[in-house]
Design a protein around this motif. Structure first.
Motif, PDB file in Angstrom:
ATOM      1  N   LYS A 179       0.831  -1.203   0.000  1.00 16.65           N
ATOM      2  CA  LYS A 179       0.000   0.000   0.000  1.00 16.65           C
ATOM      3  C   LYS A 179       0.871   1.260   0.000  1.00 16.65           C
ATOM      4  CE  LYS A 179      -4.543   0.687   0.630  1.00 16.65           C
ATOM      5  NZ  LYS A 179      -5.667  -0.126   0.175  1.00 16.65           N
TER       6      LYS A 179
ATOM      7  N   ARG B 187       2.373   1.834  -3.250  1.00 22.28           N
ATOM      8  CA  ARG B 187       1.431   2.397  -4.209  1.00 22.28           C
ATOM      9  C   ARG B 187       1.188   3.883  -3.972  1.00 22.28           C
ATOM     10  NH1 ARG B 187      -2.815  -1.787  -3.108  1.00 22.28           N
ATOM     11  NH2 ARG B 187      -1.898  -3.658  -4.005  1.00 22.28           N
ATOM     12  N   SER B 188       1.043   4.203  -2.692  1.00 18.98           N
ATOM     13  CA  SER B 188       0.772   5.615  -2.418  1.00 18.98           C
ATOM     14  C   SER B 188       1.952   6.466  -2.855  1.00 18.98           C
ATOM     15  CB  SER B 188       0.460   5.823  -0.942  1.00 18.98           C
ATOM     16  OG  SER B 188       1.529   5.380  -0.162  1.00 18.98           O
TER      17      SER B 188
ATOM     18  N   ALA C  23       1.621   6.923  -6.441  1.00 17.28           N
ATOM     19  CA  ALA C  23       0.569   7.886  -6.755  1.00 17.28           C
ATOM     20  C   ALA C  23       1.072   9.313  -6.567  1.00 17.28           C
ATOM     21  CB  ALA C  23      -0.632   7.634  -5.862  1.00 17.28           C
ATOM     22  N   PHE C  24       1.814   9.502  -5.483  1.00 13.54           N
ATOM     23  CA  PHE C  24       2.327  10.843  -5.239  1.00 13.54           C
ATOM     24  C   PHE C  24       3.301  11.286  -6.308  1.00 13.54           C
ATOM     25  CE2 PHE C  24       0.651  10.694  -0.939  1.00 13.54           C
ATOM     26  CZ  PHE C  24       0.052  11.931  -0.968  1.00 13.54           C
TER      27      PHE C  24
ATOM     28  N   LEU D 100       1.356  12.427  -9.161  1.00 13.98           N
ATOM     29  CA  LEU D 100       0.768  13.730  -8.880  1.00 13.98           C
ATOM     30  C   LEU D 100       1.824  14.825  -8.935  1.00 13.98           C
ATOM     31  CD1 LEU D 100      -2.059  14.797  -8.007  1.00 13.98           C
ATOM     32  CD2 LEU D 100      -1.031  15.031  -5.761  1.00 13.98           C
TER      33      LEU D 100
ATOM     34  N   MET E 267       2.715  15.654 -12.375  1.00 14.02           N
ATOM     35  CA  MET E 267       1.672  16.434 -13.027  1.00 14.02           C
ATOM     36  C   MET E 267       1.707  17.881 -12.579  1.00 14.02           C
ATOM     37  SD  MET E 267      -1.573  13.857 -13.352  1.00 14.02           S
ATOM     38  CE  MET E 267      -2.051  14.320 -11.758  1.00 14.02           C
ATOM     39  N   LEU E 268       1.836  18.067 -11.277  1.00 12.54           N
ATOM     40  CA  LEU E 268       1.875  19.431 -10.750  1.00 12.54           C
ATOM     41  C   LEU E 268       3.091  20.167 -11.282  1.00 12.54           C
ATOM     42  CD1 LEU E 268       0.679  19.247  -7.067  1.00 12.54           C
ATOM     43  CD2 LEU E 268      -0.337  20.465  -8.971  1.00 12.54           C
TER      44      LEU E 268
ATOM     45  N   SER F 207       2.673  21.284 -14.699  1.00 17.89           N
ATOM     46  CA  SER F 207       1.768  22.409 -14.875  1.00 17.89           C
ATOM     47  C   SER F 207       2.373  23.685 -14.306  1.00 17.89           C
ATOM     48  CB  SER F 207       0.425  22.120 -14.220  1.00 17.89           C
ATOM     49  OG  SER F 207       0.609  21.981 -12.831  1.00 17.89           O
TER      50      SER F 207
ATOM     51  N   PRO G 230       5.763  26.781 -16.491  1.00 18.15           N
ATOM     52  CA  PRO G 230       5.937  28.134 -16.994  1.00 18.15           C
ATOM     53  C   PRO G 230       6.063  29.174 -15.891  1.00 18.15           C
ATOM     54  CG  PRO G 230       4.086  27.016 -18.015  1.00 18.15           C
ATOM     55  CD  PRO G 230       4.518  26.184 -16.868  1.00 18.15           C
ATOM     56  N   ILE G 231       5.666  28.807 -14.671  1.00 18.46           N
ATOM     57  CA  ILE G 231       5.720  29.804 -13.607  1.00 18.46           C
ATOM     58  C   ILE G 231       7.149  30.029 -13.141  1.00 18.46           C
ATOM     59  CG2 ILE G 231       4.945  30.378 -11.294  1.00 18.46           C
ATOM     60  CD1 ILE G 231       2.469  28.715 -11.845  1.00 18.46           C
TER      61      ILE G 231
ATOM     62  N   VAL H  68       3.585  41.206 -26.993  1.00 21.42           N
ATOM     63  CA  VAL H  68       2.796  42.305 -26.443  1.00 21.42           C
ATOM     64  C   VAL H  68       2.177  41.839 -25.138  1.00 21.42           C
ATOM     65  CG1 VAL H  68       0.916  43.895 -26.857  1.00 21.42           C
ATOM     66  CG2 VAL H  68       2.254  43.024 -28.763  1.00 21.42           C
ATOM     67  N   ARG H  69       2.375  42.607 -24.076  1.00 20.20           N
ATOM     68  CA  ARG H  69       1.813  42.195 -22.799  1.00 20.20           C
ATOM     69  C   ARG H  69       0.988  43.311 -22.198  1.00 20.20           C
ATOM     70  NH1 ARG H  69       4.499  39.529 -17.520  1.00 20.20           N
ATOM     71  NH2 ARG H  69       2.503  39.144 -16.537  1.00 20.20           N
ATOM     72  N   PRO H  70      -0.347  43.255 -22.358  1.00 20.05           N
ATOM     73  CA  PRO H  70      -1.182  44.285 -21.753  1.00 20.05           C
ATOM     74  C   PRO H  70      -1.276  44.030 -20.249  1.00 20.05           C
ATOM     75  CG  PRO H  70      -2.400  42.948 -23.354  1.00 20.05           C
ATOM     76  CD  PRO H  70      -1.143  42.239 -23.042  1.00 20.05           C
TER      77      PRO H  70
END
Lengths: 635, 294
Positions: free
Chosen positions: A3, A6-7, A10-11, A14, A17-18, A21, A24-25, A71-73
């Protein structure tokens, strides 16, 4: 056990993925590179479509040379923070009228202003310019002023730290029967207008003015926006005022004189002015105002750092001693409200609710935040013939369209901001509204960050200057209600504007994008070699191996001997940090506005659009038929 | 060999049956038609549009005419061409953002629902965290920080849309993993990954698809909203940017109100189409609703 395994897995998923995402920051850390990509970001205030279009067009033309411009408004406050405070930008477009006015230009080019919050946003570090700027502040003689200003303009045009794009006409609207308006900084919304405006054929009345923004605070010393100035101008009086020709004239000081060395100024006050609470306005109040501003080093009043001491001669005479001559004193005083000593003595200068007692033509009545500010006539104003109206109401309407509709409905009499260019025809057709079109000294420009290579290369800046489609911006988004800008000091100031600039420096004089010339400029660079190494269509700047000695700036010899030695004055006081108020001014000559000639499509066959519509109709019918057919088959 | 072809036949059978059920719903058919129309417009924009949307082809604010059926904007650009090209950005943003959200959401939902326990707790708390973030303000702040670009907008919309998908998928997974066929598979020694991919995923897909359709709608509207607020990329032609310029230039007061009406109608049309499709899908996926229809 399994278990946990697996966890963990999973992390991991995750986290990946994080992380992907967040990619770009996290800023990509730029190491010391041997070349720079010609990829820049231009900051534009998001509320102004004209400037965004200008940036968009520039980006299109720059792409043809191999310069990528994003261009960045952004929010205006964000842009100001990024540029003026943090110096974290590549290029920016903004409108700042003071930047092309003789009385303010010096603060934009001094080296001492190249600091967070300073006016020298671009990071201009040119010794000659710096000396000229200091000299200019001390020069009172108009001839000498002109000579210095011309040199300043030539160096700026040669070095291109910033470049003008367009200037915008003032398009103010008021009702036809409103008369007696006077011009100043910002078109007709001037201090004198509040004093003299009247309705034709009617005595008194309520004068409703539309402002585009509310007061930020109820403290005249904290006023920064043009709208705040307008309200306070009606509530407070000044020693002098600027007339229609933008020259200082006596007001509360009915007479003033200065010593030959320009260091001692004497002001003679009128003796019948009173505060709104009935107390008389005397020399004590004026002395208090000066001392209060100097003591607290209140930002926004440039003259305070020149003040040595203030002296009361008698009840209605004040002497002001300066440390050194200061050329723009009267201009600053026209912007300095006289404060009542008996109310301000124990008040902090930066409180958000200050005493609202002035000596101006209108008294404070009430304010509903975000909606309106109501002022009523001061019956005891020292000028018995002023003001003409019973009430002055400033209504706050942020949306142009709503403001214009309010004007059309007769709910307001004067709209102080520019109306959108597309609405010009509509206003012209309205028999009750008067549209005032005048040349202004607004200055919308593109600034570079000279601290950031390769923008430190003058040839690159000249190349970009060649790419600005000034004419196209004026004809397109501005609808001809402006002029391409080819100067550093507006021709509005006549003699003071150097007419040689556009001829001698073609990159400033060019109003249409010139791809060939831009490429030529890049090829001339002695600092970088511009070529596309990685074949992505964007040029790279490779520093030339041998650092050649950079060309000295245009040699300047100024033959002013009698002015004080051009030693840099101690600066860096808080007072200097704050930006001089953005001001604008108008010209008497009426401007005939010609709509841009529509460039008729040369190749487009007539009815091209109609055939498209037909094609679309056919597509719709075909889709409908197919679907119906399928449905029947399925059913 | 035979097994494969049977499987393939079954799949085909299912598609036919799905279509049969779907085509019975009138709204679904209309929605699908509109969508097809928009898709064709997006794909064939360069051939359909009469002009280059960025070229100056006429005077400013020309009223509708034979040359320019919807008139021109302040830059003298043809509005019809801009609306047609704008379809590309809207569809791209909508579909990609929804796909991304669906991918993240179903991954998190399946893992969380299948493994349960600590994993479930932690993943669901993270999901809750994202669920309670107020969407619009968060999106505005993020897009200011990240800068204007279509890709950032897609990312931002995906970030706020995935939690609802995750919730949905998790609850479905919870019930699926107790079913007999999953139990059987586990008993025969299938790994967790195998079960998730071969048994759970195909069974949650319809739900994911149905929720995706609505995500697409909200993504398209959000993109237009952000651009309208001036947070989009102004160099890309999209309906939101058009609305932004139209509003700021006072198009409603000018001679050519179509500048503001055309992109608005285009937006309404695409939003409506997706909503219709999602109604129809709901009916097809949810048998109880189908019964009632009959």
């Amino acid at each position: 056990m399994d278990k946990v395994y697996r966890s963990l897995l999973a992390f991991l998923v995750l986290a990946v993925m994080l992380a992907s995402s967040m990619g770009p920051i996290t800023p990509i850390v730029k190491a010391e590179k041997e070349y720079y990509k010609l990829e820049f970001e231009v900051l534009v205030p998001e509320y102004d479509p004209v400037r965004i279009r200008a940036a968009e067009l520039l980006s299109q033309y720059a792409a043809q040379v191999g310069i990528k411009i994003h261009v960045r408004p952004v929010d205006l406050n964000y842009e100001i923070t990024k540029t003026q405070d943090e110096h974290d930008f590549d290029m920016y477009i903004i409108g700042w009228s003071s930047k092309n006015m003789p009385m303010y230009i010096s603060s934009f080019i001094k080296i001492s202003e190249d600091r967070p919050g300073g006016n020298n946003i671009e990071g201009i570090r040119n010794e000659t310019l710096d000396k000229l700027a200091h000299m200019l502040d001390k020069t009172v003689d108009p001839e000498k002023q002109k000579e210095i200003l011309w040199k300043i303009q030539e160096i700026l045009a040669d070095q291109v730290p910033y470049v003008g794009i367009y200037t915008r006409f003032l398009t103010q609207v008021w009702v036809k029967n409103l008369k007696g308006l006077h011009k100043e900084y910002w078109g007709y919304a001037s201090p004198m207008t509040w004093r003299t405006a009247y309705f034709e054929g009617k005595k008194g009345g309520t004068f409703v003015v539309i402002l585009a923004d509310d007061l930020r605070t109820e403290n005249v010393l904290l006023a920064r926006s043009i709208y705040e100035d307008m309200v306070w101008d009606a509530l407070y009086d000044t020693l002098v005022y600027l007339d229609d020709n933008y020259s200082p004239k006596p007001w509360v000081a009915y007479k003033y004189e200065w010593s030959p060395d320009g260091k001692v100024w004497t002001f003679y006050l009128i003796n019948n002015a009173t505060w709104h609470d009935g107390k008389p306005l005397t020399a004590d109040d004026v002395v208090f105002t000066f001392e209060y501003l100097v003591k607290n080093n209140v930002p926004g009043f440039r003259f305070v750092k020149y003040v040595e001491k203030v002296e009361k001669v008698d009840d209605y005479t004040v002497k002001l001693y300066l440390k050194e001559p200061y050329a723009w004193l009267l201009y600053d005083l026209a912007d300095t409200p006289i404060l009542p000593k008996h109310l301000w003595e124990n008040v902090q200068w930066n409180v958000s609710k200050a005493p609202l007692i002035g000596s101006g033509p209108y008294k404070w009545s009430k304010r509903v935040e975000g909606e309106y500010i109501e002022l009523v006539k001061n019956e005891n104003y020292w000028r018995r013939d002023m003001p003409k109206m019973d009430k002055l109401v400033f209504r706050i309407i942020k949306n142009f369209n709503a403001a214009l509709l309010a004007m059309e409905a007769g709910e307001a009499h004067f709209y102080v901001y520019y109306i959108p260019t597309s609405a010009v025809d509509r206003v012209k057709k309205n028999p009750n509204l008067h549209l005032n079109l005048e040349r202004g000294v607004t200055f919308y420009y593109l600034g570079f960050n000279l601290r950031r290579p390769p923008l430190d290369d003058v040839w690159l800046r000249r190349a970009i200057a060649y790419l600005i489609p000034k004419k196209e911006v004026v004809e397109g988004p501005l609808q001809g209600l402006g002029e391409p800008c080819t100067w550093y000091i507006s021709p509005y100031f006549g003699e003071l504007s150097n007419p040689e600039v556009p001829k001698k420096f073609p990159w400033i004089g060019s109003i249409e994008p010139n791809i060939e010339k831009a490429k030529e400029m890049l090829a001339k660079s002695d600092k970088y070699e511009y070529k596309d190494i990685d074949g992505d269509g964007i040029l790279e700047a490779i520093p030339k191996a041998k650092p050649t000695t950079t060309k000295p700036p245009a040699t300047v010899t100024v033959t002013t001997t009698e002015t004080a030695s051009p030693s840099p004055t101690p600066t860096g006081t808080a007072a200097e940090r704050v930006v001089t108020k953005t001001v604008t001014k108008t010209v008497t000559a009426s401007v005939t506005v010609t709509a841009p000639a529509p460039t008729s499509p040369a190749t487009a066959p007539a009815g091209k659009g109609l055939s498209t519509l037909a094609a679309i109709a056919v597509i719709i019918i075909v889709i409908a038929a197919i679907l119906l057919f399928l449905r029947r088959r399925a059913g | 060999m035979e097994a494969v072809s049977v499987k393939r036949y079954r799949r085909f059978e299912r598609v036919i049956e799905f279509w049969r059920a779907y085509s019975r719903t009138r709204l679904g058919l209309i929605g699908l038609g509109i969508l097809l129309f928009y898709t064709l417009m997006a794909i064939f924009a360069p051939w359909i549009a009469p002009y280059d949307p960025k070229a100056r082809v006429g005077g400013s604010f020309e009223p509708p005419s034979a040359e320019h059926p919807l008139g021109t904007d302040e830059m003298g650009r043809d509005i019809l061409s801009q609306v047609i090209y704008g379809t590309r950005v809207s569809l791209l943003v909508g579909v990609l953002a929804a796909l991304l959200a669906a991918a993240i959401g179903s991954a998190v939902g399946m893992v969380s629902g299948y493994f349960g326990g600590l994993v479930d707790d932690l993943l669901m708390r993270i999901t809750d965290l994202f669920l309670v973030i107020p969407g619009l303000p968060f999106i505005i702040v993020l897009s200011v920080v990240l800068g204007p670009s279509i890709w950032n907008i897609i990312l931002v919309i995906a970030i706020i849309s995935w939690p609802s998908v995750a919730r949905l998928v998790r609850s479905e997974t919870l019930s699926l993993k107790e079913r007999l066929f999953v139990q059987a598979s586990r008993v025969s020694g299938a790994t967790d990954l195998y079960i998730i991919v071969h048994h759970i995923l195909p069974n949650v897909l319809p739900i994911v698809a149905a929720s995706m359709v609505l995500t697409i709608t909200s993504a398209i509207i959000l993109e237009a909203g952000l651009s309208f607020l001036g947070l989009g990329d102004p160099t890309k032609i999209s309906w939101g940017t058009m609305l932004y310029f139209a509003d700021r230039q006072g198009a409603l007061l000018s001679d050519n109100p179509y500048y503001i009406i055309a992109p608005g109608i285009a937006l309404i049309g695409i939003g409506l189409a997706f909503v219709f499709v999602s109604y129809a899908l709901d009916e097809v996926v949810n048998p109880r609703l189908r019964e009632r229809e009959r």
